[in-house]
Design a protein around this motif. Structure first.
Motif, PDB file in Angstrom:
ATOM      1  N   GLY A   1      -1.202  -3.995 -35.041  1.00  0.00           N
ATOM      2  CA  GLY A   1      -1.347  -3.762 -36.448  1.00  0.00           C
ATOM      3  C   GLY A   1      -2.841  -3.372 -36.695  1.00  0.00           C
ATOM      4  O   GLY A   1      -3.462  -2.860 -35.570  1.00  0.00           O
ATOM      5  N   THR A   2      -3.172  -3.530 -37.870  1.00  0.00           N
ATOM      6  CA  THR A   2      -4.630  -3.167 -38.466  1.00  0.00           C
ATOM      7  C   THR A   2      -5.635  -3.362 -37.273  1.00  0.00           C
ATOM      8  O   THR A   2      -6.532  -2.609 -37.005  1.00  0.00           O
ATOM      9  CB  THR A   2      -4.777  -3.359 -39.610  1.00  0.00           C
ATOM     10  OG1 THR A   2      -3.644  -2.858 -40.486  1.00  0.00           O
ATOM     11  CG2 THR A   2      -6.357  -2.635 -40.231  1.00  0.00           C
ATOM     12  N   SER A   3      -5.764  -4.616 -36.836  1.00  0.00           N
ATOM     13  CA  SER A   3      -6.748  -5.084 -36.095  1.00  0.00           C
ATOM     14  C   SER A   3      -6.746  -4.600 -34.793  1.00  0.00           C
ATOM     15  O   SER A   3      -7.829  -4.765 -34.121  1.00  0.00           O
ATOM     16  CB  SER A   3      -6.838  -6.691 -36.255  1.00  0.00           C
ATOM     17  OG  SER A   3      -5.339  -7.075 -36.179  1.00  0.00           O
TER      18      SER A   3
ATOM     19  N   TRP B   1     -14.314  -2.290 -31.697  1.00  0.00           N
ATOM     20  CA  TRP B   1     -14.715  -1.132 -32.375  1.00  0.00           C
ATOM     21  C   TRP B   1     -16.280  -0.659 -31.934  1.00  0.00           C
ATOM     22  O   TRP B   1     -16.910   0.193 -32.379  1.00  0.00           O
ATOM     23  CB  TRP B   1     -14.551  -1.099 -33.808  1.00  0.00           C
ATOM     24  CG  TRP B   1     -15.242  -1.879 -34.779  1.00  0.00           C
ATOM     25  CD1 TRP B   1     -16.736  -1.930 -34.948  1.00  0.00           C
ATOM     26  CD2 TRP B   1     -14.723  -2.777 -35.835  1.00  0.00           C
ATOM     27  NE1 TRP B   1     -16.916  -2.831 -36.008  1.00  0.00           N
ATOM     28  CE2 TRP B   1     -15.797  -3.248 -36.622  1.00  0.00           C
ATOM     29  CE3 TRP B   1     -13.191  -2.833 -36.057  1.00  0.00           C
ATOM     30  CZ2 TRP B   1     -15.419  -4.079 -37.643  1.00  0.00           C
ATOM     31  CZ3 TRP B   1     -13.069  -3.633 -37.582  1.00  0.00           C
ATOM     32  CH2 TRP B   1     -14.064  -4.213 -37.952  1.00  0.00           C
TER      33      TRP B   1
ATOM     34  N   HIS C   1     -16.863 -11.754 -37.772  1.00  0.00           N
ATOM     35  CA  HIS C   1     -17.457 -11.914 -39.186  1.00  0.00           C
ATOM     36  C   HIS C   1     -16.607 -12.223 -40.273  1.00  0.00           C
ATOM     37  O   HIS C   1     -16.972 -12.699 -41.202  1.00  0.00           O
ATOM     38  CB  HIS C   1     -18.341 -10.845 -39.505  1.00  0.00           C
ATOM     39  CG  HIS C   1     -17.746  -9.560 -39.494  1.00  0.00           C
ATOM     40  ND1 HIS C   1     -17.859  -8.730 -38.493  1.00  0.00           N
ATOM     41  CD2 HIS C   1     -17.150  -8.831 -40.599  1.00  0.00           C
ATOM     42  CE1 HIS C   1     -17.145  -7.406 -39.094  1.00  0.00           C
ATOM     43  NE2 HIS C   1     -16.876  -7.689 -40.296  1.00  0.00           N
ATOM     44  N   HIS C   2     -15.293 -11.821 -39.791  1.00  0.00           N
ATOM     45  CA  HIS C   2     -14.125 -11.958 -41.062  1.00  0.00           C
ATOM     46  C   HIS C   2     -13.659 -13.198 -40.973  1.00  0.00           C
ATOM     47  O   HIS C   2     -12.500 -13.649 -41.864  1.00  0.00           O
ATOM     48  CB  HIS C   2     -13.280 -10.927 -40.881  1.00  0.00           C
ATOM     49  CG  HIS C   2     -12.324 -10.430 -42.026  1.00  0.00           C
ATOM     50  ND1 HIS C   2     -12.836  -9.943 -43.352  1.00  0.00           N
ATOM     51  CD2 HIS C   2     -10.968 -10.626 -42.018  1.00  0.00           C
ATOM     52  CE1 HIS C   2     -11.633  -9.840 -44.131  1.00  0.00           C
ATOM     53  NE2 HIS C   2     -10.606 -10.261 -43.310  1.00  0.00           N
TER      54      HIS C   2
ATOM     55  N   MET D   1      -6.218  -1.092 -34.256  1.00  0.00           N
ATOM     56  CA  MET D   1      -6.179   0.242 -34.215  1.00  0.00           C
ATOM     57  C   MET D   1      -6.855   0.976 -33.243  1.00  0.00           C
ATOM     58  O   MET D   1      -6.734   1.982 -32.889  1.00  0.00           O
ATOM     59  CB  MET D   1      -6.274   0.604 -35.698  1.00  0.00           C
ATOM     60  CG  MET D   1      -5.235   0.576 -36.623  1.00  0.00           C
ATOM     61  SD  MET D   1      -3.627   1.561 -36.265  1.00  0.00           S
ATOM     62  CE  MET D   1      -2.751   0.345 -35.298  1.00  0.00           C
ATOM     63  N   HIS D   2      -8.204   0.172 -32.778  1.00  0.00           N
ATOM     64  CA  HIS D   2      -9.123   1.085 -32.097  1.00  0.00           C
ATOM     65  C   HIS D   2      -8.797   0.875 -30.665  1.00  0.00           C
ATOM     66  O   HIS D   2      -8.923   1.759 -29.644  1.00  0.00           O
ATOM     67  CB  HIS D   2     -10.608   0.430 -32.179  1.00  0.00           C
ATOM     68  CG  HIS D   2     -11.614   0.865 -33.494  1.00  0.00           C
ATOM     69  ND1 HIS D   2     -11.037   0.160 -34.626  1.00  0.00           N
ATOM     70  CD2 HIS D   2     -12.099   1.678 -33.727  1.00  0.00           C
ATOM     71  CE1 HIS D   2     -12.003   0.858 -35.453  1.00  0.00           C
ATOM     72  NE2 HIS D   2     -12.495   1.839 -34.869  1.00  0.00           N
TER      73      HIS D   2
ATOM     74  N   HIS E   1      -8.973 -10.799 -36.034  1.00  0.00           N
ATOM     75  CA  HIS E   1      -9.885 -10.386 -37.202  1.00  0.00           C
ATOM     76  C   HIS E   1     -11.119 -10.245 -36.541  1.00  0.00           C
ATOM     77  O   HIS E   1     -11.413 -10.792 -35.382  1.00  0.00           O
ATOM     78  CB  HIS E   1      -9.845 -11.056 -38.380  1.00  0.00           C
ATOM     79  CG  HIS E   1      -8.777 -11.201 -39.158  1.00  0.00           C
ATOM     80  ND1 HIS E   1      -8.252 -10.024 -39.795  1.00  0.00           N
ATOM     81  CD2 HIS E   1      -7.796 -12.093 -39.632  1.00  0.00           C
ATOM     82  CE1 HIS E   1      -7.100 -10.608 -40.661  1.00  0.00           C
ATOM     83  NE2 HIS E   1      -6.910 -11.755 -40.307  1.00  0.00           N
ATOM     84  N   ALA E   2     -12.059  -9.508 -37.029  1.00  0.00           N
ATOM     85  CA  ALA E   2     -13.429  -9.298 -36.806  1.00  0.00           C
ATOM     86  C   ALA E   2     -14.051 -10.773 -36.820  1.00  0.00           C
ATOM     87  O   ALA E   2     -13.720 -11.300 -37.561  1.00  0.00           O
ATOM     88  CB  ALA E   2     -14.159  -8.154 -37.461  1.00  0.00           C
TER      89      ALA E   2
ATOM     90  N   LEU F   1      -6.125   4.470 -26.246  1.00  0.00           N
ATOM     91  CA  LEU F   1      -5.128   4.621 -25.268  1.00  0.00           C
ATOM     92  C   LEU F   1      -5.292   6.273 -25.115  1.00  0.00           C
ATOM     93  O   LEU F   1      -4.942   6.697 -23.825  1.00  0.00           O
ATOM     94  CB  LEU F   1      -3.789   4.420 -25.884  1.00  0.00           C
ATOM     95  CG  LEU F   1      -3.205   2.806 -25.708  1.00  0.00           C
ATOM     96  CD1 LEU F   1      -2.265   2.596 -26.471  1.00  0.00           C
ATOM     97  CD2 LEU F   1      -3.499   2.269 -24.472  1.00  0.00           C
TER      98      LEU F   1
ATOM     99  N   VAL G   1      -5.494   0.966 -29.982  1.00  0.00           N
ATOM    100  CA  VAL G   1      -4.643   2.204 -29.980  1.00  0.00           C
ATOM    101  C   VAL G   1      -4.888   3.438 -29.890  1.00  0.00           C
ATOM    102  O   VAL G   1      -4.505   4.231 -29.090  1.00  0.00           O
ATOM    103  CB  VAL G   1      -3.527   1.982 -31.250  1.00  0.00           C
ATOM    104  CG1 VAL G   1      -2.694   3.222 -31.591  1.00  0.00           C
ATOM    105  CG2 VAL G   1      -2.703   0.666 -31.278  1.00  0.00           C
ATOM    106  N   LYS G   2      -6.120   3.721 -30.746  1.00  0.00           N
ATOM    107  CA  LYS G   2      -6.584   5.274 -30.565  1.00  0.00           C
ATOM    108  C   LYS G   2      -7.258   5.348 -29.021  1.00  0.00           C
ATOM    109  O   LYS G   2      -7.310   6.450 -28.438  1.00  0.00           O
ATOM    110  CB  LYS G   2      -7.744   5.103 -31.597  1.00  0.00           C
ATOM    111  CG  LYS G   2      -8.968   6.124 -31.395  1.00  0.00           C
ATOM    112  CD  LYS G   2      -8.879   7.251 -32.477  1.00  0.00           C
ATOM    113  CE  LYS G   2     -10.161   8.197 -32.196  1.00  0.00           C
ATOM    114  NZ  LYS G   2      -9.678   8.980 -31.167  1.00  0.00           N
TER     115      LYS G   2
END
Lengths: 518, 518
Positions: A24-26, A164, A103-104, A28-29, A100-101, A34, A31-32
């Motif tokens: 999912g969105t969290s 990230w 800080h989030h 994505m880095h 989640h990050a 890979l 996945v990238k």
């Protein structure tokens, strides 16, 4: 290099080269990243239960961990039933759960949940990697932890900002802890028991259900007259012609009581003393017979195979003293299908080097006997009892062993849990043949309803065990998932279709129409 | 009377009359007892995520709890993603999780796991009923707890022996805690802010997105010039012609920042201050504009609607001062389908009293505007962000409201999580029309990949966001699950098929082929 790149490089350097993912969105880095580490194979699943079950199948066959990539607490929860099965199978696995990050977290965003609490129910090793400078080392330690011994799930929680942010390079692999040796006194004690002349059973599981362990166990049994038994649901059995056969403890407590009747000593080797799978009113949970003493030659995590070999030598069992199964196949049946005929067809056709994934439940009781003398193969079972393992496990086993045919014997109700795995089989071009036993029923529950003393069920109860209204078509569903499929209702058609599928590349599903019950 | 009978009688006496179930051996006495209490409707699901999502949809529409019946920790885990969504929706629900018999727990049987740890991640109220004499009272308290306020998941863990043992009769219902009134001072404070002339927004959620709350909120906004906004993902919005329209906060932080730009005071009514759904490198998590003061008129669990009505009266807003949406429908589009045309067709056809379940993700951005002036309907959203909610939610909403049409707008990737729910729709003959947007992609992740700064993705990353290899056929899958289905690729065909389905009994699936992206 960012944290995600550092993590994936470390995994690859540590020997983890397959990642079963539903990101999912969290994530994505990750996945990238890979794309920066082509040695890592990313395998997409349409549902997390497929990803975790595939990692289980991969780990059982590769004998080293595969990875998962799951999206937050909900993705982890979706994968948890098959993580439970992997935990019971002692499969090495690295489970990466995005979060989640850091800080989030305090904002309690909609997808936030208590990941550690959920992860703790299946992980033997659990860590949240809180800083990008830690992630590589954490990953290396996770891989080592996954090996156990025994194998276990190492779950690494990966906050998005750790992915990230800039990070140092990969960490060096960490050497896993070796299995501890069994001391001579325990081996000598087992020898004394086995030589006592009292009725003794040797119960094996874990690492012992591979060929080397079974040969040692069979040497011991043959030399002493002990009964050799396997645990009910081993993670992986190496079996077939030329290997020792293994009588497994039954699923039902009544049958286990018969198998152990009269036994005075039970010697455990890489397994636990038998307990009833479920509780029943007025029936025992502990299935060790009264008056039977339990002895542990090797506990899970110890060098059980080494201990058995030492034991065999100590009692003077000949090196070639194992009882090996003769080659033999059932006759090819004809006429309307039933579970016994499916077993005979499977036994008649099982190819050399096949991997059988058995989630056939009630319909599968005839297959072990029908395949005992087939060419050598591996047999993977549902160790944790959480249904929905079969299709994912077959998927991961095929990724681990691209040169071997996987045959997945699958109950209809169980198949419906994680059918999405067929799509991954099609996507990856995996050589998996799925035989679904369509009997339109949670047949095992019809049996259990009587066993728990809840008979006779009324119409509502009966309806809740019936999955024939409406009828499921596994052919339609498989085709919708990109897997060619065919329905058969007689033994000849099954023989034709199975023979064809076992030698054609790619996945195929055969829907075998069988009556419910035994 | 045994514990299971006592439990089910108590649930029924407390108003819980639907149970979404996927049972196992440890729940057989509960299943059998359903025949003794015909007032309880047992609805079978082929996967626990369907059962929990259906109970969420049922609770949102019935405004009282439905029950689930889940098998041990693994069944709970399979249902946990949709429990997470229900938790975020503040849906009242009684979640019954079977466990091994109390005397069996210490044997750590294969299916045993830490149920309480897993249940704690979603339950607002959690209890293990350890004795048959407690089960009825525990059940009555669970139902009361489920009402909150605000609504929550009450999870009752039910050991098998508590089910099968003799138990006293049912317990009397327990009165739920009422919502606490908002004191005059807070109402007066809100009035002062609204009269200050400074730019103010009123952000509503929870109970306020029903007609009565929206009318009060609109009166306030119209009388003071304040901006009326709704939270991004309300559990249930009552909307359509003749009701106040509600501009919801966007999903993307950048758009929320635009919506709140210049606002000096944010008045919260039954919701929380806006936060970013995910974290992004260098972007804010807290979306309250700098210099904006946040005031809480009513917190979740308080009588927010009463407070808003008192506020409207205090500031002298006329009783008929709400801005009501005019009736209006989009023109019927023609030509190749895209997400906008699907929205227009839905807006043109939505029947009076429909229930819309919106899990359309990126493909759904046009539907709220296209349906604003349609006949009155309810709109249910994905409150917790865990995909796989839509088909189950629609199933439960249809059970709760048998006289209303349910229209489920469903993204392809999300549909694949819990497609098994279609079978329950067929089995129960539910009036649900599912429109699947098939764009062959996790389109939202393609967008998020750029937003998190991870562009451009390479081939592996791109592949992990692509679900078109192989193509999914939702028609084949639906037919395999017993639901008639059709694929459409132009607006005229969608119009024809949707019009037909909305007025025919029973479920139907329409697979709308749309391009990915906006």
């Amino acid at each position: 290099m960012n944290g995600a790149q550092s993590l994936i490089h470390t995994l690859v350097d540590s020997g983890v080269t397959a990642c079963f993912a539903n990101p999912g969105t969290s994530e994505m880095h990750f996945v990238k990243a890979l794309d920066d580490v082509p040695e890592m194979r990313g395998v997409l699943a349409l549902f997390e239960g497929v990803a975790t079950g595939a990692a289980d199948g991969y780990g059982r066959m590769a004998d080293h961990p595969g990875a998962t990539l799951l999206h937050l607490g909900s993705g982890l929860a979706n994968g948890s039933a098959n993580l439970h099965n992997a935990r019971r199978a002692a499969t090495p696995m690295v489970n990466i759960v995005g979060d989640h990050a850091t800080h989030h977290k305090r904002f309690d965003a909609p997808l936030d949940s208590d990941i550690e609490a959920s992860a703790g129910t299946t992980a033997g090793w659990l860590r949240t990697s809180a800083r990008p400078e830690d992630i590589a080392r954490d990953a290396a330690e996770a891989v080592a932890a996954a090996f156990g011994p025994p194998g276990q799930i190492a779950t690494l929680i990966l906050p998005a900002d750790v992915s990230w942010s800039d990070a140092p390079g990969p960490a060096a692999p960490v050497t896993p802890t070796p299995r501890s040796a069994v001391d001579d006194a325990r081996v000598a004690n087992a020898a004394t028991i086995l030589r006592s002349g009292e009725p003794t059973a040797v119960l094996v599981g874990g690492t012992v259900t591979r060929e080397r362990g079974l040969v040692a166990a069979s040497r011991v049994a043959q030399a002493t007259g002990a009964k050799l038994l396997g645990e009910t649901f081993p993670a992986r059995i190496e079996r077939g012609a030329g290997r020792p056969d293994l009588e497994r403890l039954a699923y039902l407590a009544e049958f286990i009581e018969m198998q152990l009747s009269g036994v005075r000593h039970l010697v455990l080797v890489d397994t636990r003393a038998p307990v009833s799978f479920f509780a029943y009113p007025g029936k025992a949970s502990d299935l060790v017979p009264e008056g039977c003493e339990v002895h542990t030659l090797a506990a899970p995590g110890e060098d059980a195979v080494g201990a058995l070999e030492a034991l065999a030598d100590l009692i003077g069992a000949p090196g070639d003293g194992a009882l090996l199964t003769a080659a033999g196949r059932p006759e090819i049946p004809t006429g309307d299908l039933d579970a016994g005929k499916v077993a005979a067809v499977v036994g008649a056709l099982l190819p050399d080097g096949a991997i059988v994934v058995d989630e056939a439940q009630t319909a599968g009781i005839y297959t072990p006997a029908a395949t005992a003398g087939a060419p050598q193969h591996d047999w993977l079972t549902l160790c944790g009892g959480a249904i929905g393992m079969g299709i994912p496990l077959a998927t991961g086993a095929a990724v681990a062993c691209p040169d071997r045919r996987v045959l997945n014997l699958e109950a209809d109700g169980s198949a419906m849990y994680t059918l999405q795995g067929l799509w991954t089989q099609a996507r990856e071009g995996l050589d998996v043949t799925t035989v679904v036993y369509n009997n339109g029923s949670y047949a095992i529950l019809n049996m259990e309803m009587g066993r728990v003393g809840a008979e006779p069920p009324g119409p509502t109860a009966t309806s809740l065990l019936d999955i024939s209204r409406p009828d499921l078509s596994f052919v339609s569903q498989a085709e919708g998932l990109g897997v060619p499929a065919v329905r058969v209702d007689n033994a000849g058609a099954l023989h034709t279709e199975l023979a064809k599928s076992l030698h054609e590349p790619g996945p195929r599903l055969i829907e075998a129409m069988v009556p419910s019950g035994f």
